[in-house]
Motif scaffolding. Structure first.
Motif, PDB file in Angstrom:
ATOM      1  N   PRO A  50       0.784  -1.239   0.000  1.00  0.00           N
ATOM      2  CA  PRO A  50       0.000   0.000   0.000  1.00  0.00           C
ATOM      3  C   PRO A  50       0.812   1.282   0.000  1.00  0.00           C
ATOM      4  O   PRO A  50       0.245   2.374  -0.143  1.00  0.00           O
ATOM      5  N   TRP A  51       2.116   1.188   0.182  1.00  0.00           N
ATOM      6  CA  TRP A  51       2.936   2.404   0.266  1.00  0.00           C
ATOM      7  C   TRP A  51       3.089   3.078  -1.103  1.00  0.00           C
ATOM      8  O   TRP A  51       3.261   2.436  -2.132  1.00  0.00           O
ATOM      9  N   ARG A  52       3.011   4.386  -1.084  1.00  0.00           N
ATOM     10  CA  ARG A  52       3.293   5.211  -2.265  1.00  0.00           C
ATOM     11  C   ARG A  52       4.127   6.393  -1.783  1.00  0.00           C
ATOM     12  O   ARG A  52       3.959   6.870  -0.654  1.00  0.00           O
ATOM     13  N   PHE A  53       5.009   6.888  -2.638  1.00  0.00           N
ATOM     14  CA  PHE A  53       5.898   7.972  -2.235  1.00  0.00           C
ATOM     15  C   PHE A  53       5.970   9.038  -3.332  1.00  0.00           C
ATOM     16  O   PHE A  53       5.950   8.718  -4.517  1.00  0.00           O
ATOM     17  N   ILE A  54       6.061  10.277  -2.909  1.00  0.00           N
ATOM     18  CA  ILE A  54       6.326  11.400  -3.809  1.00  0.00           C
ATOM     19  C   ILE A  54       7.598  12.058  -3.300  1.00  0.00           C
ATOM     20  O   ILE A  54       7.672  12.459  -2.131  1.00  0.00           O
ATOM     21  N   VAL A  55       8.609  12.156  -4.150  1.00  0.00           N
ATOM     22  CA  VAL A  55       9.908  12.673  -3.728  1.00  0.00           C
ATOM     23  C   VAL A  55      10.082  14.102  -4.246  1.00  0.00           C
ATOM     24  O   VAL A  55      10.014  14.353  -5.451  1.00  0.00           O
ATOM     25  N   TYR A  56      10.315  15.023  -3.326  1.00  0.00           N
ATOM     26  CA  TYR A  56      10.599  16.419  -3.665  1.00  0.00           C
ATOM     27  C   TYR A  56      12.086  16.671  -3.486  1.00  0.00           C
ATOM     28  O   TYR A  56      12.666  16.364  -2.440  1.00  0.00           O
ATOM     29  N   THR A  57      12.712  17.252  -4.490  1.00  0.00           N
ATOM     30  CA  THR A  57      14.114  17.628  -4.387  1.00  0.00           C
ATOM     31  C   THR A  57      14.370  18.785  -5.350  1.00  0.00           C
ATOM     32  O   THR A  57      13.518  19.092  -6.203  1.00  0.00           O
ATOM     33  N   GLY A  58      15.514  19.423  -5.258  1.00  0.00           N
ATOM     34  CA  GLY A  58      15.797  20.557  -6.143  1.00  0.00           C
ATOM     35  C   GLY A  58      14.729  21.629  -6.001  1.00  0.00           C
ATOM     36  O   GLY A  58      14.326  22.012  -4.897  1.00  0.00           O
ATOM     37  N   GLU A  59      14.237  22.108  -7.142  1.00  0.00           N
ATOM     38  CA  GLU A  59      13.187  23.130  -7.137  1.00  0.00           C
ATOM     39  C   GLU A  59      11.872  22.579  -6.584  1.00  0.00           C
ATOM     40  O   GLU A  59      10.988  23.336  -6.171  1.00  0.00           O
ATOM     41  N   GLY A  60      11.745  21.258  -6.575  1.00  0.00           N
ATOM     42  CA  GLY A  60      10.546  20.639  -6.021  1.00  0.00           C
ATOM     43  C   GLY A  60      10.373  20.925  -4.534  1.00  0.00           C
ATOM     44  O   GLY A  60       9.245  20.962  -4.024  1.00  0.00           O
ATOM     45  N   LEU A  61      11.484  21.146  -3.824  1.00  0.00           N
ATOM     46  CA  LEU A  61      11.402  21.477  -2.406  1.00  0.00           C
ATOM     47  C   LEU A  61      10.744  22.841  -2.202  1.00  0.00           C
ATOM     48  O   LEU A  61       9.913  23.013  -1.295  1.00  0.00           O
ATOM     49  N   LYS A  62      11.096  23.801  -3.042  1.00  0.00           N
ATOM     50  CA  LYS A  62      10.470  25.125  -2.964  1.00  0.00           C
ATOM     51  C   LYS A  62       8.992  25.025  -3.310  1.00  0.00           C
ATOM     52  O   LYS A  62       8.140  25.658  -2.669  1.00  0.00           O
ATOM     53  N   LYS A  63       8.677  24.202  -4.309  1.00  0.00           N
ATOM     54  CA  LYS A  63       7.284  24.017  -4.715  1.00  0.00           C
ATOM     55  C   LYS A  63       6.465  23.453  -3.560  1.00  0.00           C
ATOM     56  O   LYS A  63       5.345  23.910  -3.294  1.00  0.00           O
TER      57      LYS A  63
END
Length: 202
Positions: free
Chosen positions: A55-68
């Motif tokens: 059931p696990w799902r992940f969304i990874v934020y990094t780079g400009e994604g962290l600001k978003k």
């Protein structure tokens, strides 16, 4: 498959040595290699799971994604304060906005139900939590600073659609990862296990 030859001393060492380290302890502007994050996610994928629902799902934020992500949760905090008539605190707004940018990666943790599986929700929550523990252990084995937080959008109903959640799906928080700003590893503390266990022998 041949039975693995596990090193029990190393297993015990990493389990008992796992620690949380928070934003104030992060080394900024020195990203963790994506390959390590991918290893963490791959190890998460090997958590126990009843009927292999995974059931696990992940969304990874990094780079400009962290600001978003920071902008997203800050603006949603502001919107909720206006909508609900609750106090708007500028320091909280700035914290929501800036903290993600101090990490190398922020990983959103989602539990997605398999329709008709018959698996109790509790088991799917537990499976996702064990996946996060696998990430935790892997990150700490690499000497990284990390923590699992359930602030921000975790329990905001308005965020559910943005994260693609339906029905009994859950947003279970965010896993922050960075290099540590210090070589000092946090000390751990636990009460004796004997105080938490009853044995039934007869």
């Amino acid at each position: 498959m041949q039975k693995p030859d596990f090193n029990t001393e190393e297993v015990t060492k990493i389990i008992r040595g796992r620690r949380s380290m928070f934003v104030a302890q992060f080394k900024e502007n020195d990203p963790v290699a994506d390959s390590i994050i991918e290893e963490m996610l791959e190890n998460a994928n090997w958590a126990p799971t009843h009927k292999l629902t995974q059931p696990w799902r992940f969304i990874v934020y990094t780079g400009e994604g962290l600001k978003k992500f920071g902008d997203y949760q800050a603006e949603m905090y502001k919107m909720r304060a206006e909508k609900n008539g609750t106090p708007f605190i500028e320091a909280t707004y700035q914290k929501f906005k800036e903290n993600p940018t101090k990490a190398s990666h922020v990983i959103a943790i989602l539990m997605k139900r398999t329709e008709g599986s018959g698996i109790p929700v509790m088991e799917e929550i537990a499976a996702t939590a064990m996946a996060v523990q696998n990430m935790y252990l892997t990150a700490c084995a690499h000497g990284l600073a990390c923590y699992w937080g359930t602030g921000g959008p975790t329990f905001w109903p308005e965020a559910r659609e943005d994260f693609g959640l339906e029905g009994e799906d859950m947003l279970m928080g965010f896993f922050y990862v960075a290099k540590p700003a210090t070589d000092n590893w946090p000390a751990g503390k636990r009460e004796p296990i004997a105080e938490k266990v009853n044995w039934v022998r007869e």
